[in-house]
Design a protein around this motif. Structure first.
Motif, PDB file in Angstrom:
ATOM      1  N   SER A 127      40.340  35.007 -20.379  1.00 24.70           N
ATOM      2  CA  SER A 127      39.999  33.718 -20.985  1.00 24.70           C
ATOM      3  C   SER A 127      40.732  33.519 -22.308  1.00 24.70           C
ATOM      4  O   SER A 127      41.251  32.435 -22.598  1.00 24.70           O
ATOM      5  CB  SER A 127      38.485  33.641 -21.208  1.00 24.70           C
ATOM      6  OG  SER A 127      38.137  32.461 -21.902  1.00 24.70           O
ATOM      7  N   THR A 153      44.351  32.640 -21.648  1.00 22.85           N
ATOM      8  CA  THR A 153      44.639  31.341 -21.024  1.00 22.85           C
ATOM      9  C   THR A 153      44.047  30.146 -21.767  1.00 22.85           C
ATOM     10  O   THR A 153      44.484  29.024 -21.577  1.00 22.85           O
ATOM     11  CB  THR A 153      44.112  31.327 -19.577  1.00 22.85           C
ATOM     12  OG1 THR A 153      42.697  31.606 -19.580  1.00 22.85           O
ATOM     13  CG2 THR A 153      44.830  32.369 -18.724  1.00 22.85           C
ATOM     14  N   GLU A 154      43.054  30.403 -22.632  1.00 19.41           N
ATOM     15  CA  GLU A 154      42.392  29.287 -23.307  1.00 19.41           C
ATOM     16  C   GLU A 154      42.461  29.380 -24.836  1.00 19.41           C
ATOM     17  O   GLU A 154      42.572  28.359 -25.514  1.00 19.41           O
ATOM     18  CB  GLU A 154      40.921  29.212 -22.862  1.00 19.41           C
ATOM     19  CG  GLU A 154      40.755  28.956 -21.360  1.00 19.41           C
ATOM     20  CD  GLU A 154      39.294  28.990 -20.936  1.00 19.41           C
ATOM     21  OE1 GLU A 154      38.423  28.825 -21.807  1.00 19.41           O
ATOM     22  OE2 GLU A 154      39.042  29.192 -19.728  1.00 19.41           O
ATOM     23  N   GLU A 155      42.369  30.587 -25.370  1.00 19.21           N
ATOM     24  CA  GLU A 155      42.386  30.764 -26.829  1.00 19.21           C
ATOM     25  C   GLU A 155      43.625  31.556 -27.229  1.00 19.21           C
ATOM     26  O   GLU A 155      43.542  32.622 -27.815  1.00 19.21           O
ATOM     27  CB  GLU A 155      41.109  31.501 -27.276  1.00 19.21           C
ATOM     28  CG  GLU A 155      39.813  30.855 -26.855  1.00 19.21           C
ATOM     29  CD  GLU A 155      39.518  29.566 -27.615  1.00 19.21           C
ATOM     30  OE1 GLU A 155      40.244  29.269 -28.585  1.00 19.21           O
ATOM     31  OE2 GLU A 155      38.567  28.864 -27.241  1.00 19.21           O
ATOM     32  N   TYR A 156      44.794  31.035 -26.883  1.00 24.09           N
ATOM     33  CA  TYR A 156      46.028  31.811 -26.976  1.00 24.09           C
ATOM     34  C   TYR A 156      46.848  31.527 -28.239  1.00 24.09           C
ATOM     35  O   TYR A 156      48.027  31.884 -28.316  1.00 24.09           O
ATOM     36  CB  TYR A 156      46.906  31.548 -25.748  1.00 24.09           C
ATOM     37  CG  TYR A 156      47.109  30.079 -25.443  1.00 24.09           C
ATOM     38  CD1 TYR A 156      48.098  29.341 -26.085  1.00 24.09           C
ATOM     39  CD2 TYR A 156      46.292  29.428 -24.522  1.00 24.09           C
ATOM     40  CE1 TYR A 156      48.279  27.994 -25.821  1.00 24.09           C
ATOM     41  CE2 TYR A 156      46.460  28.078 -24.252  1.00 24.09           C
ATOM     42  CZ  TYR A 156      47.456  27.368 -24.892  1.00 24.09           C
ATOM     43  OH  TYR A 156      47.622  26.033 -24.630  1.00 24.09           O
TER      44      TYR A 156
END
Length: 375
Positions: free
Chosen positions: A23, A26-29
């Motif tokens: 996650s 892919t979301e907090e990169y």
């Protein structure tokens, strides 16, 4: 059914942490060094992870640095210490250290003409702290000692050595890679200036190392670039890996007492079964609960490990005949074990995921394979 008994090489991640890491990827990169909101959020997560590790180790967060591996951490510390040795040229270590220590010191000996003294252990695989300290003199600028040996699981006298070095003006590094979750460890109780850790040894991801550098201890940047990690270790930090590694470390330490109790029972049962099969136990009583090094004289370790592997049972080996393992036979050789014992040794290392059923399968497969392969 897969029966995995090579946890000193690497461990499985908790599924929820693997999902959290995905996650974050892919979301907090966001890059933690960027000034926009995604970067600021990533930086906050990074610093929270640093605080978590510092709290676990009872250290100052300013003493915690993140790298790509324990090997990098060890290289950083040892190569950095060379810059602050003055006219002193002696390093004292043990002959059973991980190759990350021994080969780095070998390279430094060739390039900087230092003297490296390697102390051999007793037959139990444990270094005599008195013998090690006897070799520390006015020429010594560094002592490096592992907390737990990765091949036998023996617990080394790292605290006694550190305590004795406090007033001697010698830098002290502890390789604590195999300690987290297996035996109590804090830099303060080890009296060390530096300590190295690897996340994938305590159910974190591969690719994350942790370095403890005591406030005031001399350290220099080995990797230069953008100035990350207080300009001491440049390179964009692996935030997803670091975050879940800090949580994995916390879980390992918090559950150590319960897991150790469970693994002690499995280890004692395994020792009895190995002896019934005709095997020899090479691991001392003073050792971590998850590790048992055993030998089956008359059966080459690599052949036995391959036979077990075909049955879905995975163990580590110490034999120097394979280029695809850590060549840990040098540890057994330095313990003074006979060649027939050292060349037939297996390292069986468990984890919190190891079950009684898996142990029973291991014993069953050992009985079958040893009887077929023994010459």
């Amino acid at each position: 059914m897969i029966c995995y008994f090579d946890n000193n090489a690497t461990t499985a991640m908790d599924k929820d942490l693997a999902e959290q890491m995905l996650s974050l990827c892919t979301e907090e990169y966001g890059n933690p060094n960027s000034i926009h909101s995604m970067g600021i959020k990533a930086n906050k997560m990074l610093e929270e992870a640093r605080l978590r590790v510092a709290r676990i180790l009872m250290a100052d967060p300013r003493e915690i640095f993140f790298t790509s591996s324990a090997t990098e951490s060890i290289n950083w510390v040892l190569r950095s210490c060379i810059s602050f040795r003055g006219k002193r040229k002696k390093v004292v270590t043990s002959a059973i250290e991980h190759k990350a220590v021994l080969n780095t010191l070998k390279d430094l000996k060739n390039t900087h003409e230092i003297d490296v003294v390697e102390i051999k252990p007793g037959r139990d695989g444990i270094i005599d702290s008195g013998k090690m300290l006897e070799m520390v003199d006015e020429e010594t600028f560094l002592v490096s000692l592992m907390a737990v040996n990765n091949v036998t699981g023996s617990i080394q006298p790292f605290e006694e050595v550190g305590k004795a070095l406090r007033s001697r003006g010698v830098l002290y590094h502890v390789d604590a890679v195999q300690a987290i979750g297996k035996c109590p460890f804090t830099p303060a109780e080890a009296f060390c200036d530096f300590a190295s850790f690897s996340a994938h040894k305590f159910h974190g991801p591969k690719g994350v190392g942790i370095t403890y550098v005591k406030r005031g201890a001399p350290i220099r940047a080995v990797v230069t670039g953008g100035g990350q990690e207080k300009a001491l270790r440049s390179g964009t930090q692996n935030v997803p890996g670091i975050v879940v590694s800090s949580i994995a470390m916390e879980r390992a330490v918090d559950s150590m007492e319960a897991i150790t109790a469970k693994l002690k029972g499995l280890k004692e049962r395994l020792k009895l079964e190995v002896e019934r099969i005709g095997g020899v136990v090479n691991t001392a009583e003073r050792s971590v609960a998850n590790t048992l090094n055993v030998s089956f004289p008359g059966v080459k370790s690599e052949v036995l490990a391959n036979a077990l592997s075909t049955d879905g049972v995975y163990v580590g080996i110490s034999s120097a005949c394979s280029s695809r393992n850590d060549s840990g036979q040098y540890v057994l050789d330095n313990m003074g074990l006979e060649a027939a014992i050292a060349s037939s040794s297996l390292r069986i290392s468990m984890s919190k995921f190891t079950t009684v059923e898996e142990l029973e399968i291991l014993v069953e497969r050992l009985k079958k394979s040893v009887s077929l392969l023994k010459f």
